[in-house]
Design an enzyme around this catalytic site. Structure first.
Site, PDB file in Angstrom:
ATOM      1  N   HIS A 260     -29.737   3.873  68.741  1.00 52.31           N
ATOM      2  CA  HIS A 260     -29.558   2.254  68.588  1.00 52.31           C
ATOM      3  C   HIS A 260     -30.170   1.993  67.167  1.00 52.31           C
ATOM      4  CE1 HIS A 260     -30.133  -2.069  68.940  1.00 52.31           C
ATOM      5  NE2 HIS A 260     -29.783  -1.967  70.051  1.00 52.31           N
ATOM      6  N   ASP A 316     -26.516   0.352  77.215  1.00 58.05           N
ATOM      7  CA  ASP A 316     -25.408   0.744  77.741  1.00 58.05           C
ATOM      8  C   ASP A 316     -25.241   1.972  78.599  1.00 58.05           C
ATOM      9  OD1 ASP A 316     -24.204  -0.344  74.753  1.00 58.05           O
ATOM     10  OD2 ASP A 316     -23.706  -1.555  76.590  1.00 58.05           O
TER      11      ASP A 316
HETATM   12  C1  SDX Z   1     -25.370  -1.942  71.633  1.00 58.34           C
HETATM   13  O1  SDX Z   1     -27.697  -3.857  67.934  1.00 58.34           O
HETATM   14  C2  SDX Z   1     -27.756  -4.463  69.020  1.00 58.34           C
HETATM   15  O2  SDX Z   1     -28.691  -5.024  69.484  1.00 58.34           O
HETATM   16  C3  SDX Z   1     -26.465  -3.760  69.674  1.00 58.34           C
HETATM   17  C4  SDX Z   1     -26.965  -3.794  71.430  1.00 58.34           C
HETATM   18  C5  SDX Z   1     -26.821  -5.018  71.779  1.00 58.34           C
HETATM   19  O3  SDX Z   1     -27.567  -5.496  72.757  1.00 58.34           O
HETATM   20  O4  SDX Z   1     -26.024  -6.129  71.177  1.00 58.34           O
HETATM   21  O5  SDX Z   1     -28.067  -3.318  71.650  1.00 58.34           O
HETATM   22  C6  SDX Z   1     -25.703  -3.079  72.211  1.00 58.34           C
HETATM   23  O6  SDX Z   1     -24.368  -1.897  70.669  1.00 58.34           O
HETATM   24  C7  SDX Z   1     -26.072  -0.671  71.749  1.00 58.34           C
HETATM   25  C8  SDX Z   1     -25.291   0.548  71.004  1.00 58.34           C
HETATM   26  C9  SDX Z   1     -24.035   1.174  71.770  1.00 58.34           C
HETATM   27  N1  SDX Z   1     -23.525   2.199  71.124  1.00 58.34           N
HETATM   28  C10 SDX Z   1     -23.548   3.421  71.559  1.00 58.34           C
HETATM   29  O7  SDX Z   1     -24.157   3.798  72.544  1.00 58.34           O
HETATM   30  C11 SDX Z   1     -22.654   4.269  70.929  1.00 58.34           C
HETATM   31  C12 SDX Z   1     -23.257   5.794  70.455  1.00 58.34           C
HETATM   32  N2  SDX Z   1     -24.504   5.521  69.427  1.00 58.34           N
HETATM   33  C13 SDX Z   1     -24.046   5.698  68.146  1.00 58.34           C
HETATM   34  O8  SDX Z   1     -22.709   5.345  67.727  1.00 58.34           O
HETATM   35  C14 SDX Z   1     -25.229   5.206  67.261  1.00 58.34           C
HETATM   36  O9  SDX Z   1     -26.445   5.500  67.913  1.00 58.34           O
HETATM   37  C15 SDX Z   1     -25.263   3.650  66.900  1.00 58.34           C
HETATM   38  C16 SDX Z   1     -23.915   3.064  66.144  1.00 58.34           C
HETATM   39  C17 SDX Z   1     -25.363   2.741  68.221  1.00 58.34           C
HETATM   40  C18 SDX Z   1     -26.362   3.532  65.723  1.00 58.34           C
HETATM   41  O10 SDX Z   1     -25.946   4.225  64.706  1.00 58.34           O
HETATM   42  P1  SDX Z   1     -26.800   3.889  63.364  1.00 58.34           P
HETATM   43  O11 SDX Z   1     -28.043   3.087  63.626  1.00 58.34           O
HETATM   44  O12 SDX Z   1     -25.810   3.434  62.095  1.00 58.34           O
HETATM   45  O13 SDX Z   1     -27.384   5.213  63.017  1.00 58.34           O
HETATM   46  P2  SDX Z   1     -26.449   6.622  62.757  1.00 58.34           P
HETATM   47  O14 SDX Z   1     -24.874   6.476  63.394  1.00 58.34           O
HETATM   48  O15 SDX Z   1     -26.393   6.542  61.205  1.00 58.34           O
HETATM   49  O16 SDX Z   1     -27.109   7.810  63.594  1.00 58.34           O
HETATM   50  C19 SDX Z   1     -28.197   8.500  62.752  1.00 58.34           C
HETATM   51  C20 SDX Z   1     -28.184   9.972  63.067  1.00 58.34           C
HETATM   52  C21 SDX Z   1     -27.080  10.611  62.825  1.00 58.34           C
HETATM   53  O17 SDX Z   1     -27.480  12.105  62.776  1.00 58.34           O
HETATM   54  P3  SDX Z   1     -27.442  12.808  61.477  1.00 58.34           P
HETATM   55  O18 SDX Z   1     -26.516  12.393  60.523  1.00 58.34           O
HETATM   56  O19 SDX Z   1     -29.027  12.282  61.029  1.00 58.34           O
HETATM   57  O20 SDX Z   1     -27.396  14.279  61.614  1.00 58.34           O
HETATM   58  O21 SDX Z   1     -28.518   9.973  64.660  1.00 58.34           O
HETATM   59  C22 SDX Z   1     -27.388  10.463  65.055  1.00 58.34           C
HETATM   60  C23 SDX Z   1     -26.009  10.642  64.037  1.00 58.34           C
HETATM   61  O22 SDX Z   1     -25.354  11.599  64.145  1.00 58.34           O
HETATM   62  N3  SDX Z   1     -27.063   9.826  66.404  1.00 58.34           N
HETATM   63  C24 SDX Z   1     -26.417  10.377  67.555  1.00 58.34           C
HETATM   64  C25 SDX Z   1     -26.204   9.584  68.489  1.00 58.34           C
HETATM   65  N4  SDX Z   1     -26.539   8.166  67.830  1.00 58.34           N
HETATM   66  C26 SDX Z   1     -27.122   8.570  66.570  1.00 58.34           C
HETATM   67  N5  SDX Z   1     -26.191  11.847  67.817  1.00 58.34           N
HETATM   68  C27 SDX Z   1     -25.912  11.995  69.066  1.00 58.34           C
HETATM   69  N6  SDX Z   1     -25.565  10.924  69.877  1.00 58.34           N
HETATM   70  C28 SDX Z   1     -25.869   9.573  69.747  1.00 58.34           C
HETATM   71  N7  SDX Z   1     -25.390   8.571  70.625  1.00 58.34           N
END
Ligand code: SDX
Length: 379
Positions: A260, A316
């Site tokens: 998140h 989710d």
């Molecule tokens: C919602 O904002 C809100 O309020 C949204 C929400 C709402 O109520 O409206 O809460 C609802 O959208 C929840 C999020 C749902 N999305 C997912 O579950 C999809 C999977 N999650 C990721 O895509 C990610 O965690 C995000 C998009 C949710 C957040 O991404 P960020 O803040 O841009 O973080 P990032 O992608 O830059 O990740 C930082 C690190 C990375 O690793 P490194 O580059 O440091 O090696 O964390 C890792 C990412 O690869 N990472 C994950 C991960 N999420 C982030 N690694 C494995 N699994 C994951 N799910």
């Protein structure tokens, strides 16, 4: 050169009194009320009223609000006729986005942004979103839409209009909890989108249509669908360890429903949803999907990669199991998210209008400069 905040991470762009997300402590409140109290004592309509009117309703006000929504809950023939011509394999959120836009076509007050008219349209949007969702879920299966039962609340109606069966009190309670938890979440991508559109003095239907477009992505509202599809790919609890080792650790595959932008600890909504998903699973004697989710979560919580980055289950993750136990297919899950978030979207649109300033950030130009013109024949 200015520091660019990619994805506006950590940037405060407005003030709101609708909800507060404490990402460090893992707390969420709507107008100062904790989600733990709202999910224990209130229903979705009470929560929507709180967001829209900035206070909890008394019994008379809540009854009035539910009746107002009830009178709006109808499916006019012109919507059914159009839906019958839609391709059945179109993603349901694309159908909902189109129907919400159509709602504006048939509303002569669409471009009247006065508060009283906007409130009326807000009620209309809250009422129609479950109607469209349930009607499409049946029409795409060749079934006739079921009209709403005006004597029951929004959550019970959604399940009844979707399945044709009277839902149990436990099922209605679980869906109310889900819808309450989805109602608002400060400036998430789809809510920010709705405020950008409202800030240009565009109409509420355009703002909600845009919000639905933002919600569709698997990084946001499409995540519950992607999470359930991931659990279905895993298939059974015995496969969880190999999925984690081979797919997540081996191929760097993201665990959908995890991570998140704001929460740096477990999403408090996930904690509540886990309990209700487990109860539904145990009541149905089918704990397979809950066991897969819990097993995968346990492996992630024990893994340094996730803990170092403070990546936990988000809203989710367990909501996908809860919705699936309620008979909601994966590709309809983002629409049920939208049903809940509709209250938050319309609340933020009204808030934007109250003290509006056009939302217009800037970009840092990093392209080439002073290039010499070359005639077409010389290129
Ligand atoms: C919602 O904002 C809100 O309020 C949204 C929400 C709402 O109520 O409206 O809460 C609802 O959208 C929840 C999020 C749902 N999305 C997912 O579950 C999809 C999977 N999650 C990721 O895509 C990610 O965690 C995000 C998009 C949710 C957040 O991404 P960020 O803040 O841009 O973080 P990032 O992608 O830059 O990740 C930082 C690190 C990375 O690793 P490194 O580059 O440091 O090696 O964390 C890792 C990412 O690869 N990472 C994950 C991960 N999420 C982030 N690694 C494995 N699994 C994951 N799910």
């Amino acid at each position: 050169m200015h520091e660019v905040a990619k994805g506006l991470a950590g940037i405060i762009v407005t003030e709101t009194t609708a909800s507060m997300v404490d990402g460090s402590a893992g707390h969420l409140t709507y107008r100062g009320y904790a989600i733990e109290d709202l999910t224990t004592y209130a229903n979705y309509e009470e929560t929507a009223y709180l967001l829209l009117h900035q206070r909890l309703p008394n019994l008379h006000e809540l009854t009035d609000f539910q009746q107002s929504l009830g009178t709006q809950m109808a499916l006019e023939p012109h919507f059914v006729e159009v839906m019958q011509r839609f391709p059945k394999n179109c993603h349901p959120l694309t159908i909902l986005r189109t129907l919400i836009s159509m709602l504006g076509v048939y509303d002569p007050t669409a471009d009247d942004n006065s508060l009283e008219t906007e409130l009326h349209k807000a009620y209309r949007l809250i009422a129609y979103t479950p109607i469209f969702t349930a009607a499409w879920s049946r029409l795409r299966r060749g079934l006739t839409p079921i009209p709403p039962d005006k004597n029951v609340g929004l959550a019970a109606n959604l399940l009844y209009m979707h399945t044709g069966l009277i839902p149990t009190p436990a099922e209605v309670a679980a869906l109310n909890v889900y819808l309450i938890l989805m109602a608002d979440h400060s400036l998430n991508p789809s809510t920010f989108t709705s405020r950008v559109v409202a800030s240009t003095d565009s109409d509420i239907y355009s703002a909600i249509t845009a919000a639905l477009g933002a919600l569709k992505g698997p990084k946001h509202g499409g995540a519950n669908e992607a999470t359930m599809e991931m659990f279905m790919e895993i298939g059974n609890p015995e496969n969880v360890p190999s999925f984690f080792t081979e797919q997540v650790k081996g191929k760097g595959r993201k665990i959908m429903g995890f991570g998140h932008r704001v929460y740096r600890t477990t999403d408090p909504r996930s904690v509540i949803l886990r309990t209700h998903a487990e109860t539904l699973a145990k009541n149905s004697d089918n704990t397979r999907w809950f066991d897969i989710a819990a097993g995968l979560e346990n492996l992630a919580l024990a893994d340094p990669y996730f803990m170092e980055r403070r990546i936990y289950a988000n809203v989710d993750y367990y909501s996908s199991v809860l919705l699936y136990m309620l008979g909601i297919e994966p590709d309809l899950m983002p629409l049920v998210f939208a049903i809940g978030r509709m209250a938050g979207w319309v609340t933020h649109i009204l808030e934007q209008r109250l003290e509006n300033r056009l939302i217009h950030p800037e970009a840092q130009y990093i392209g080439e400069n002073d290039r010499v013109w070359v005639k077409l024949e010389d290129r």
